[in-house]
Scaffold this active site. Structure first.
Site, PDB file in Angstrom:
ATOM      1  CG  HIS A 149      37.660 127.358  50.642  1.00 30.49           C
ATOM      2  ND1 HIS A 149      37.489 128.713  50.548  1.00 30.49           N
ATOM      3  CD2 HIS A 149      37.915 126.940  49.372  1.00 30.49           C
ATOM      4  CE1 HIS A 149      37.628 129.098  49.291  1.00 30.49           C
ATOM      5  NE2 HIS A 149      37.894 128.032  48.549  1.00 30.49           N
ATOM      6  CD  GLU A 150      40.334 123.932  48.962  1.00 30.78           C
ATOM      7  OE1 GLU A 150      39.799 123.693  47.859  1.00 30.78           O
ATOM      8  OE2 GLU A 150      40.859 125.027  49.225  1.00 30.78           O
ATOM      9  CB  CYS A 186      38.154 130.907  45.989  1.00 35.36           C
ATOM     10  SG  CYS A 186      37.870 129.366  45.110  1.00 35.36           S
ATOM     11  CG  LEU A 187      43.899 129.051  44.100  1.00 29.64           C
ATOM     12  CD1 LEU A 187      44.669 127.749  43.948  1.00 29.64           C
ATOM     13  CD2 LEU A 187      44.822 130.243  43.916  1.00 29.64           C
ATOM     14  CD  GLN A 223      39.574 125.234  43.583  1.00 31.12           C
ATOM     15  OE1 GLN A 223      40.056 124.559  44.478  1.00 31.12           O
ATOM     16  NE2 GLN A 223      39.699 126.559  43.546  1.00 31.12           N
ATOM     17  N   GLY A 273      45.061 125.333  49.322  1.00 31.99           N
ATOM     18  CA  GLY A 273      44.119 124.232  49.154  1.00 31.99           C
ATOM     19  C   GLY A 273      43.601 124.222  47.733  1.00 31.99           C
ATOM     20  CG  HIS A 306      35.932 124.196  45.831  1.00 31.99           C
ATOM     21  ND1 HIS A 306      35.501 125.058  44.844  1.00 31.99           N
ATOM     22  CD2 HIS A 306      36.911 124.870  46.501  1.00 31.99           C
ATOM     23  CE1 HIS A 306      36.195 126.191  44.921  1.00 31.99           C
ATOM     24  NE2 HIS A 306      37.050 126.106  45.924  1.00 31.99           N
TER      25      HIS A 306
HETATM   26 ZN   LIG Z   1      38.221 127.649  46.517  1.00 28.85          ZN
END
Ligand SMILES: [Zn+2]
Length: 180
Positions: free
Chosen positions: A147-148, A105-106, A63, A58, A151
């Protein structure tokens, strides 16, 4: 399933550098996508390419430095790439149940946390053709959507953990920045 939509050629997207915490773009409220312009189509392709290249399931627009309400998700992962979902202006309309979720998380390299998530969610948004879509999700897809969508209001995993765990990660990042 009609909730899925595959971009025509998601591999055409550019792999963009990921913003990592504490980049301020990750901490703000994102603005709505008003129209599906060529720029938004490009952004969608680039987000998918970047997500896959980063081994993620995701990615949210902030991001990659774009504070827009836009996410891509593919819980089949970068190897299969079978269920790419691109959502504009997603909102969680309904949530129920509670599960423990172990997440990374990236934007938070080398950080994992166990957080509580709803087990089932109903998410409403628009697809890249401007159609209204509703996704009923459970399990990994439900967790990933939550989660997304977090963000998009500037909430990261690190905001959901205790002060001690957070300050340990802060120190780890500070050390890495110093070394670089
Ligand atoms: Zn994330």
């Amino acid at each position: 399933m009609d909730i899925e939509q595959t971009l025509e050629r998601p591999l055409d997207g550019k792999i963009l550098p990921l913003c990592t915490w504490p980049d301020p773009v990750l901490g703000g409220e994102c603005t709505a996508v008003r129209a599906v312009t060529d720029e938004i189509m490009d952004l969608a392709r680039n987000m998918a390419a970047t997500m896959y290249a980063s081994q993620g399931i995701g990615l949210a627009a902030p991001q990659i430095g774009q504070p827009l309400r836009m996410i891509v998700v593919d819980v089949t992962g970068p190897d299969k790439r079978e269920q790419l979902i691109t959502l504009l202006n997603p909102v969680i309309e309904h949530a129920e149940g509670c599960i423990d979720s172990d997440e990374g998380c990236l934007s938070l390299p080398q950080f994992r946390a166990n957080v509580e998530r709803a087990e089932v969610v109903r998410v409403r948004g628009q697809d890249l053709e401007g159609n209204e879509v509703v996704i009923e999700a459970e399990g990994l897809l439900a967790v990933c959507l939550q989660h997304e969508i977090d963000h998009l209001r500037g909430v990261l995993l690190i905001d959901k953990v205790g002060r001690l765990k957070r300050s340990m990660y802060e120190r780890k990042i500070a050390k890495r920045v110093k070394r670089a």
